[in-house]
Motif scaffolding. Structure first.
Motif, PDB file in Angstrom:
ATOM      1  N   GLU A  81      12.667  -4.676 -14.648  1.00 54.57           N
ATOM      2  CA  GLU A  81      14.082  -5.019 -14.705  1.00 54.57           C
ATOM      3  C   GLU A  81      14.992  -3.796 -14.771  1.00 54.57           C
ATOM      4  O   GLU A  81      16.194  -3.909 -14.605  1.00 54.57           O
ATOM      5  N   ASP A  82      14.424  -2.631 -15.022  1.00 53.32           N
ATOM      6  CA  ASP A  82      15.260  -1.449 -15.228  1.00 53.32           C
ATOM      7  C   ASP A  82      14.649  -0.233 -14.526  1.00 53.32           C
ATOM      8  O   ASP A  82      14.403   0.796 -15.139  1.00 53.32           O
ATOM      9  N   LEU A  83      14.408  -0.372 -13.232  1.00 51.27           N
ATOM     10  CA  LEU A  83      13.808   0.719 -12.467  1.00 51.27           C
ATOM     11  C   LEU A  83      14.884   1.638 -11.909  1.00 51.27           C
ATOM     12  O   LEU A  83      15.995   1.195 -11.605  1.00 51.27           O
ATOM     13  N   PRO A  84      14.585   2.931 -11.749  1.00 51.80           N
ATOM     14  CA  PRO A  84      15.569   3.845 -11.165  1.00 51.80           C
ATOM     15  C   PRO A  84      15.835   3.496  -9.706  1.00 51.80           C
ATOM     16  O   PRO A  84      14.963   2.966  -9.015  1.00 51.80           O
ATOM     17  N   ASP A  85      17.039   3.778  -9.253  1.00 52.82           N
ATOM     18  CA  ASP A  85      17.393   3.549  -7.848  1.00 52.82           C
ATOM     19  C   ASP A  85      18.225   4.733  -7.387  1.00 52.82           C
ATOM     20  O   ASP A  85      19.449   4.724  -7.438  1.00 52.82           O
ATOM     21  N   THR A  86      17.523   5.773  -6.932  1.00 56.34           N
ATOM     22  CA  THR A  86      18.175   7.023  -6.555  1.00 56.34           C
ATOM     23  C   THR A  86      18.558   7.065  -5.083  1.00 56.34           C
ATOM     24  O   THR A  86      19.241   7.993  -4.654  1.00 56.34           O
ATOM     25  N   GLY A  87      18.065   6.101  -4.312  1.00 56.34           N
ATOM     26  CA  GLY A  87      18.359   6.093  -2.886  1.00 56.34           C
ATOM     27  C   GLY A  87      17.221   6.606  -2.032  1.00 56.34           C
ATOM     28  O   GLY A  87      17.238   6.462  -0.812  1.00 56.34           O
ATOM     29  N   THR A  88      16.220   7.233  -2.659  1.00 54.86           N
ATOM     30  CA  THR A  88      15.050   7.698  -1.921  1.00 54.86           C
ATOM     31  C   THR A  88      13.795   7.337  -2.707  1.00 54.86           C
ATOM     32  O   THR A  88      13.822   7.235  -3.946  1.00 54.86           O
ATOM     33  N   LEU A  89      12.685   7.166  -1.975  1.00 51.43           N
ATOM     34  CA  LEU A  89      11.424   6.832  -2.626  1.00 51.43           C
ATOM     35  C   LEU A  89      10.979   7.964  -3.539  1.00 51.43           C
ATOM     36  O   LEU A  89      10.581   7.736  -4.680  1.00 51.43           O
ATOM     37  N   ARG A  90      11.067   9.206  -3.044  1.00 54.32           N
ATOM     38  CA  ARG A  90      10.648  10.337  -3.873  1.00 54.32           C
ATOM     39  C   ARG A  90      11.500  10.426  -5.130  1.00 54.32           C
ATOM     40  O   ARG A  90      10.986  10.652  -6.236  1.00 54.32           O
ATOM     41  N   PRO A 136       0.210  -2.492 -14.273  1.00 55.77           N
ATOM     42  CA  PRO A 136       1.626  -2.285 -14.627  1.00 55.77           C
ATOM     43  C   PRO A 136       2.323  -1.234 -13.758  1.00 55.77           C
ATOM     44  O   PRO A 136       3.444  -1.447 -13.275  1.00 55.77           O
ATOM     45  N   ARG A 137       1.661  -0.081 -13.559  1.00 55.02           N
ATOM     46  CA  ARG A 137       2.276   0.956 -12.733  1.00 55.02           C
ATOM     47  C   ARG A 137       2.219   0.594 -11.246  1.00 55.02           C
ATOM     48  O   ARG A 137       3.158   0.869 -10.492  1.00 55.02           O
ATOM     49  N   ALA A 138       1.137  -0.050 -10.823  1.00 56.12           N
ATOM     50  CA  ALA A 138       1.024  -0.446  -9.416  1.00 56.12           C
ATOM     51  C   ALA A 138       2.133  -1.417  -9.029  1.00 56.12           C
ATOM     52  O   ALA A 138       2.702  -1.329  -7.937  1.00 56.12           O
ATOM     53  N   SER A 139       2.472  -2.335  -9.927  1.00 59.24           N
ATOM     54  CA  SER A 139       3.532  -3.304  -9.631  1.00 59.24           C
ATOM     55  C   SER A 139       4.881  -2.612  -9.481  1.00 59.24           C
ATOM     56  O   SER A 139       5.704  -2.993  -8.637  1.00 59.24           O
ATOM     57  N   VAL A 140       5.117  -1.573 -10.279  1.00 58.13           N
ATOM     58  CA  VAL A 140       6.344  -0.785 -10.155  1.00 58.13           C
ATOM     59  C   VAL A 140       6.371  -0.068  -8.804  1.00 58.13           C
ATOM     60  O   VAL A 140       7.386  -0.070  -8.092  1.00 58.13           O
ATOM     61  N   GLN A 146       8.646  -1.191  -1.480  1.00 53.14           N
ATOM     62  CA  GLN A 146       9.285  -2.252  -0.710  1.00 53.14           C
ATOM     63  C   GLN A 146      10.771  -1.948  -0.518  1.00 53.14           C
ATOM     64  O   GLN A 146      11.336  -2.212   0.556  1.00 53.14           O
ATOM     65  N   ARG A 147      11.405  -1.372  -1.534  1.00 49.75           N
ATOM     66  CA  ARG A 147      12.799  -0.932  -1.389  1.00 49.75           C
ATOM     67  C   ARG A 147      12.920   0.077  -0.247  1.00 49.75           C
ATOM     68  O   ARG A 147      13.862   0.031   0.554  1.00 49.75           O
ATOM     69  N   ALA A 148      11.960   1.027  -0.219  1.00 52.98           N
ATOM     70  CA  ALA A 148      11.992   2.068   0.814  1.00 52.98           C
ATOM     71  C   ALA A 148      11.830   1.454   2.207  1.00 52.98           C
ATOM     72  O   ALA A 148      12.455   1.910   3.175  1.00 52.98           O
ATOM     73  N   ILE A 149      11.009   0.424   2.315  1.00 51.64           N
ATOM     74  CA  ILE A 149      10.861  -0.285   3.592  1.00 51.64           C
ATOM     75  C   ILE A 149      12.161  -0.987   3.953  1.00 51.64           C
ATOM     76  O   ILE A 149      12.644  -0.910   5.090  1.00 51.64           O
ATOM     77  N   ASP A 150      12.753  -1.663   2.981  1.00 53.95           N
ATOM     78  CA  ASP A 150      13.972  -2.448   3.230  1.00 53.95           C
ATOM     79  C   ASP A 150      15.141  -1.573   3.682  1.00 53.95           C
ATOM     80  O   ASP A 150      15.984  -2.029   4.482  1.00 53.95           O
ATOM     81  N   ARG A 151      15.218  -0.343   3.203  1.00 52.89           N
ATOM     82  CA  ARG A 151      16.327   0.522   3.618  1.00 52.89           C
ATOM     83  C   ARG A 151      15.957   1.389   4.828  1.00 52.89           C
ATOM     84  O   ARG A 151      16.730   2.263   5.225  1.00 52.89           O
ATOM     85  N   GLY A 152      14.765   1.156   5.396  1.00 56.79           N
ATOM     86  CA  GLY A 152      14.369   1.860   6.605  1.00 56.79           C
ATOM     87  C   GLY A 152      13.854   3.260   6.381  1.00 56.79           C
ATOM     88  O   GLY A 152      13.729   4.041   7.330  1.00 56.79           O
ATOM     89  N   GLU A 153      13.525   3.581   5.131  1.00 56.53           N
ATOM     90  CA  GLU A 153      13.067   4.940   4.819  1.00 56.53           C
ATOM     91  C   GLU A 153      11.618   5.144   5.235  1.00 56.53           C
ATOM     92  O   GLU A 153      11.240   6.233   5.690  1.00 56.53           O
TER      93      GLU A 153
END
Length: 206
Positions: A81-90, A136-140, A146-153
């Motif tokens: 519920e509280d993951l970072p979202d920096t705009g890049t996968l790295r 737990p870490r794999a799910s994160v 999946q975010r990186a896929i969705d934004r075309g990264e």
């Protein structure tokens, strides 16, 4: 004379789970200090200042108590519920790295050593251990990839199920087998040297 109906079952006392966190913390402390073989539920009860009967009702075996304790430790590290979202996968993966003291790292290694000792005696608990340590870490990682896929990264053809297992698997190997701490330097090298190339991205300097 009034007769008492003995056929009606009495309601048992409702279980109180309010002290579970204290008990699980005590289990980790005892496990780190004594190892799995030396650990007893009685020792955990004494450390947590809890009744032995309470522990035995909640965790009928030492192995079940250890699995729950390790799972609780892992859940505290990652929150979907509280993951970072920096705009890049790295950037997201690096942002997950939290500082740990040397004492915490050493305790974690001892806890994991106790867990592997348990699995050598009770291999049927391997699935539960996987759910506590790796998942737990794999799910994160799956969410971030999946975010990186969705934004075309990264490519939608990326096998995120396999890629998500890289960091928790290698971290567990480093802790359990090599007896080395999973520090920031190691995790950065893993991100830049393994995960970024695997998803088709070039690593960039911090």
């Amino acid at each position: 004379m009034t007769q008492i109906d003995l056929s009606t079952p009495k309601l048992g006392r409702k279980r109180d789970h309010s002290r579970d966190a204290d008990i699980l913390d005590a289990a980790l402390e005892v496990l780190a200090e004594t190892g799995y073989d030396g650990m007893t539920i009685d020792m955990v009860a004494a450390r947590a200042k809890a009744g032995k009967a309470t522990l035995y009702r909640r965790w009928p075996s030492k192995a079940e108590l250890v699995i729950d304790a390790v799972a609780c430790m892992k859940k505290g590290a990652y929150s979907l519920e509280d993951l970072p979202d920096t705009g890049t996968l790295r950037g997201d993966l690096v942002a997950l790295i939290k500082p740990h003291s040397i004492v915490d790292a050493e305790k974690k290694m001892k806890v994991m050593a106790g867990l592997i000792s348990m699995l050598s005696r009770q291999p049927d608990l391997a699935d539960a251990a996987n759910a506590a340590i790796i998942e737990p870490r794999a799910s994160v990682n799956r969410v971030l990839m999946q975010r990186a896929i969705d934004r075309g990264e990264i490519s939608p053809e990326s096998d995120i199920e396999a890629l998500a297992l890289i960091s928790p698997s290698m971290a567990s190997y480093r802790t359990l087998i090599l007896k080395k701490p999973v520090d920031r330097e190691f995790l950065i090298s893993l991100i830049d040297g393994v995960i970024m190339p695997a998803v088709g991205l070039r690593a960039r300097a911090s």
